[in-house]
Structure formats: C-alpha cells, structure tokens
Design a protein around this motif. Structure first.
Motif, PDB file in Angstrom:
ATOM      1  N   HIS A 209       0.431  -1.319  -0.209  1.00 42.05           N
ATOM      2  CA  HIS A 209       0.560   0.296  -0.109  1.00 42.05           C
ATOM      3  C   HIS A 209       0.998   1.326  -0.336  1.00 42.05           C
ATOM      4  N   ALA A 210       0.592   2.676  -1.000  1.00 41.57           N
ATOM      5  CA  ALA A 210       1.196   3.286  -0.956  1.00 41.57           C
ATOM      6  C   ALA A 210       0.781   4.078   0.163  1.00 41.57           C
ATOM      7  N   LEU A 211       1.196   4.036   1.323  1.00 40.84           N
ATOM      8  CA  LEU A 211       0.591   5.508   2.340  1.00 40.84           C
ATOM      9  C   LEU A 211       0.836   6.489   1.839  1.00 40.84           C
ATOM     10  N   THR A 212       1.192   6.904   1.161  1.00 40.51           N
ATOM     11  CA  THR A 212       1.345   7.822   0.689  1.00 40.51           C
ATOM     12  C   THR A 212       0.176   9.282  -0.096  1.00 40.51           C
ATOM     13  N   LYS A 213      -0.748   7.908   0.213  1.00 38.97           N
ATOM     14  CA  LYS A 213      -2.247   8.408  -0.634  1.00 38.97           C
ATOM     15  C   LYS A 213      -2.578   8.920   0.033  1.00 38.97           C
ATOM     16  N   TYR A 214      -4.150   7.724   0.132  1.00 40.09           N
ATOM     17  CA  TYR A 214      -5.153   7.839   1.078  1.00 40.09           C
ATOM     18  C   TYR A 214      -4.692   7.951   2.472  1.00 40.09           C
ATOM     19  N   PRO A 215      -4.302   6.779   3.401  1.00 44.46           N
ATOM     20  CA  PRO A 215      -3.292   6.943   4.587  1.00 44.46           C
ATOM     21  C   PRO A 215      -2.738   7.960   5.247  1.00 44.46           C
ATOM     22  N   SER A 216      -2.610   8.819   3.965  1.00 40.67           N
ATOM     23  CA  SER A 216      -1.863   9.739   4.723  1.00 40.67           C
ATOM     24  C   SER A 216      -2.482  11.358   4.773  1.00 40.67           C
TER      25      SER A 216
END
Ligand SMILES: *Cc1c(COP(=O)(O)O)cnc(C)c1O
Length: 401
Positions: A209-216
């Motif tokens: 998961h690129a946490l760069t996107k929605y989680p951040s």
C-alpha cells in the motif's frame, strides 16, 4: 553532585505513566536502552513485545503497523519509506536470479521500471500479462514464475480486472501473488478475504500500500506498507527489510497515524465527488472515453461491482478521460494548463485535485483493445466541492475550441 552538563543529559525526572490523549505518542529513537546486559543478550530484534533498536521499531511504528493490519485485514506489517520501496522490498525478498515475475501490463509504471532495471540486471526475468484476460495470466505462469503482481484498478487507465480469478489461478499454480492495494486502500474490498463467506478464504499473499495516498491524505508524506497473513512469508520479507536497513521516521509515522481516523470518510467523499464528475465527463462531446470503474461503459465495470459493490466508498478518487483524436497534444496540454483548481502533479489522495496527461503508447506493450485512441488525462479528485471542480473543467474545456 554531577556537573550540570551531565545532569542535563542524565536527568532523573520521569513523567507519570498513564498519559492518554487522542493521538498516540511519537517516539523517536535510533538507540533504545536495555535494562541490563542480560536483557540485551536475551532480546530478539524480531520480537515485537520489546525494543532493540530504532530500526526495528518503536511504540509509534508498532502502533501504526497494527492499525494498518486492521485496515487491510492482515496480520503482519512492515513499514518502508515509500510505496515504491514496498514493491521493491517484495521483489528483493522473494525473487532470486533465474526466477520470473509476472506483472500486469497496466501496473504502476515504476514497478515495471524496477523489473526492467534492477531485476533484469540481477537475472530475474519478467513478463507482462493482460490484466483483463485471466487466461493470459494462466498461460504465462511457467515453472520459473515465483511471483505475480496484481493491481485493481489499473494505474492510470483504471480498468478493473477479475481479481478473484487471478488469485485463484495463482493459488492453483502454487505461485505467490502480491497486490498493489493503493487504489482499494483496504476500504473498497478486503485483499485477504475477497469473497466473504467463501471457504477456504480467498485472498492475496501480500498486500502493498502506498500510504503516501489515502492513509496520509495530506500530500506531504511518503510511506509504504507490506502486509501479510502468513508468519513464514512475513519473516522472509522482514529479514530482507532488516538487512536492507529500511525504516520510517517517527514524524512521518505520526502523520499517517493522524490521517487514519478520517481516512474512510475522506475516501468516501473522494469517491462521491469523483463519480459525479465522471458522469458529467461521460456526457461531454470532447471525450472518446471516460475511465472509472463505476461507469457501466468503463472496462471491467461488472467485475468492480461484483468485488466492491457500488455503495459510496467502493471506489477511489481517480478518473481518466481519453480526448477524441481531433484534439492534439498542444490542445490537451493547454487544457491542463488552463485548469485553476486542478494542479499539475503526480500522486493522489490529498485534499487538492490534480491533473496529469499521459502518453499511453509509451507505457504499454501494445495499445489495449478496450481503450479508445487519443490522449489520456488522469484526474485525481481532491476534497473540493464537486460543483467548483466541474466549473473549472468546463472553463478549461472551453479553451479547446
Ligand atoms: C503512488 C503509487 C505507488 C508508489 O507510492 P510512492 O509512495 O509514491 O512511492 C505505488 N503504487 C500505486 C498504485 C501508486 O499509485
């Protein structure tokens, strides 16, 4: 009495335990203290009931790992400095010289670049498969295949594959499958339990998961995760992760921990606004095709509906349009430049809407049959009002005339 210099370093004050507040504490450390030498000798860096060194985890990173496991339905989690580093960690941990990795032709571009660069240099071969044709994946699995990447929806073109069929093919062949779950984000579908109720449980082996996107959610952090459900597989990944020295900073972990509580609400709002704009775009005469899984005419729509349902929050905030061939690159570039609210930039998941033109012919092995010819533009829809974004698109389209 020690010198003040020493006292300021070895200060005796201990704050009282039991502090409780909405956000977990931010613990920053390279060095972690052991109570005595025996404890230091006894501690195993892999044991998450204790701490050995900042690289192996702090209360902050352990907390983030646990919350991300809950988000995606996994059991073990590794944190890495970017989404791309998550993809690379999986490849480095699981592939050896002489192995082959299969990648969907619509995969995240830098994932293909890794295969064509480092993996090829190390004697690891790759082949691209048609994400929309499970039979093509089945045909390309060979005795050399050690890993299959999956992605739903596809990067940039947003076709939705038959993920369940793809996972079944990998399981039947005994090949590990890893999903780039950045689009679904743990919210649109459950990567480790694709068909709720089905026994045995159908799921991927690894979810990155690129946490760069929605989680951040802020457009200001780079981070990735590698989530698994199998302890032995996790250990293969964890040993490689440790030996590569991958870790994330406490402040970045804090940013993602701040993003998680609002993530499902943001995702749902991104989805609602994006669907409204996708439907509006589908009525416009400038576009030959609008790509968004919730549009009935978008490739893989029925597969998206079967996996994700179509309730709000079942799709992310991305929509791509293919301009009619009458519009050349200069006109499409001018359209992008004319947008005011949409900024020109990579990535997605933040509050601001983004636009990016793509030259698909440079990204694919061949032009996919399900895509119309023409210049493709991807919109990442932020949290602005749908009406304002629509007005911005309208004024920029007017410049095409
Ligand atoms: C952004 C993205 C990545 C990489 O994430 P970074 O943190 O930017 O390296 C990987 N996969 C997908 C699908 C992405 O959109």
């Amino acid at each position: 009495m020690a010198d003040l210099t020493t006292t300021l370093i070895h200060h005796p004050y201990q704050p009282p335990a039991g502090f409780a507040a909405p956000q977990p504490g931010v613990f920053k450390a390279s060095t972690v203290f052991f109570p005595n030498v025996a404890a230091m000798r006894h501690f195993d860096w892999k044991d998450k009931s204790a701490y050995t060194y900042g690289l192996h985890g702090t209360p902050t990173t352990y907390t983030l790992e646990e919350r991300l496991c809950t988000l995606e339905g996994g059991v073990q989690c590794l944190l890495v400095p970017s989404g791309l580093a998550a993809i690379a960690t999986v490849a480095l941990a699981l592939l050896r010289s002489g192995d082959e990795v299969l990648i969907p032709d619509n995969a995240y571009g830098p994932s293909k670049a890794l295969a064509e660069g480092e993996l090829a240099h190390w004697g690891i071969t790759h082949r691209y498969f048609d994400p929309m044709d499970p039979a093509d994946l089945a045909a390309k699995i060979s005795p050399k295949t050690r890993l299959v990447w999956l992605e739903a929806a596809g990067s940039v073109t947003l076709e939705f594959p038959d993920l369940c069929a793809q996972v079944r093919i990998c399981k039947a062949a005994g090949v590990l499958c890893a999903l780039d779950n950045t689009w679904g984000a743990g919210l649109a579908f459950k990567p480790f339990d694709l068909v709720p109720g089905e026994q045995p449980v159908l799921g991927v082996d690894v979810s990155i998961h690129a946490l760069t996107k929605y989680p951040s959610g802020g457009g200001d952090v780079l981070m990735g995760s590698v989530i698994t459900q199998d302890e032995r597989l996790h250990m293969r990944l964890k040993l490689c992760h440790m030996r590569l020295g991958l870790a994330v900073g406490a402040n970045d972990a804090e940013s993602v921990l701040r993003g998680l509580p609002s993530m499902a609400l943001r995702y749902r709002q991104h989805d609602e606004t994006t669907r409204a704009l996708a439907q509006w775009c589908a009525q416009r005469s400038e576009f030959a095709q609008v790509l968004h899984p919730a549009l009935p005419q978008s490739p893989g729509h029925a597969r998206w509906q079967a996996l994700c349902g179509d309730a709000p929050g079942a799709a992310a905030g991305l929509v791509s349009v293919v301009f009619k061939t009458a519009y050349g690159q200069d006109q499409v570039d001018a359209f992008c430049d004319s947008l005011q609210l949409f900024k020109i930039g990579y990535s997605w998941g933040g509050p601001m809407s983004l636009v990016m033109p793509y030259q698909l012919e440079t990204m694919r092995s061949s032009w996919p049959v399900h895509l119309q010819p023409g210049i493709l533009v991807r919109f990442s829809i932020g949290l602005e009002s749908a009406a304002d974004l629509q007005a911005d698109l309208l004024q920029a389209l007017a410049r095409l005339k």
